[in-house]
Scaffold this active site. Sequence first.
Site, mmCIF file in Angstrom:
data_model
loop_
_atom_site.group_PDB
_atom_site.id
_atom_site.type_symbol
_atom_site.label_atom_id
_atom_site.label_comp_id
_atom_site.label_asym_id
_atom_site.label_seq_id
_atom_site.Cartn_x
_atom_site.Cartn_y
_atom_site.Cartn_z
ATOM 1 N N LYS A 107 195.175 -27.248 -6.022
ATOM 2 C CA LYS A 107 194.469 -26.735 -4.854
ATOM 3 C C LYS A 107 195.419 -25.817 -4.094
ATOM 4 C CE LYS A 107 192.557 -27.700 -0.379
ATOM 5 N NZ LYS A 107 192.804 -28.507 0.819
ATOM 6 N N ALA A 194 187.746 -28.815 5.016
ATOM 7 C CA ALA A 194 188.310 -28.776 6.370
ATOM 8 C C ALA A 194 187.226 -28.688 7.439
ATOM 9 C CB ALA A 194 189.278 -27.614 6.547
ATOM 10 N N THR A 217 191.037 -36.029 7.249
ATOM 11 C CA THR A 217 191.130 -36.553 8.608
ATOM 12 C C THR A 217 189.860 -37.272 9.045
ATOM 13 O OG1 THR A 217 192.603 -34.700 9.135
ATOM 14 C CG2 THR A 217 191.718 -35.943 10.987
#
Length: 265
Positions: A107, A194, A217
């Site tokens: 990635k 993201a 996250t």
Amino acid sequence: MTADNPNQDRLVVAGQEYGSRLLVGTGKYKDMEQTRLAIEASGAEIVTIAVRRTNIGQTPNEPNILDVLPPERYTILPNTAGCYDAATAVRTCRLARELLDGHSLCKLEVLGDEKTLFPDVVATLKAAQELVKDGFDVMVYTNDDPIVAKRLEELGCVAVMPLAAPIGSGLGIRNRLNIRTIVENAKVPILVDAGVGTASDAAVAMELGCDGVLMNTAIAAAQDPILMASAMRKAIEAGREAYRAGRMPAKRFASASSPLDGLFF
């Protein structure tokens, strides 16, 4: 789009099939055991690891993340998080390939600055071209610009991963129209990467036609990461099924769900 056998609706990246369309990261958990349990709960088959921040063998005497996430069970996706120029990103991918016995999937992310963590598109294009030429299967993090996404596909990237919002922000998909345009024009998998904050964000990404979602996250920073991982798993599945089912047209005015003709009284 028809709702045929769901077992035939699989994510394909670089010729490899996956049953899960949720990809997860390994950062920000309190310890390796929580990492292991959350990733198990997510159902993810592809796990991304920041090579510059996480030990995958480059430091022999320290805990190795591969001890709890064995490559025999998961597809390891080494990433170039923390790289701010093309040369460093390319070097990091080559290190990961050496540590993972020739593993070519990577990635790529080349960041522009530490405040926004937005991708440096020019450097990303440069690094992607070099990595593809060097035999890597490149999944690439980029902005939500349809033109840039197409250029990365044309360079030979096996998947394009536009951001939904800034890394770690949890803001959800800020530009649905651009994501939809990228999806419609692509011939390689498009995965939102993201900015996802909760399960509904993941479902929206899938409803837009994305092939998958990568997150870290949103799970690791939840009050209960293991429960959130389970929620994300269900959201990805529900969003994909909704996309395949084909939603009803949105209308400005009401439309009665029961017929108005032939009333009994």
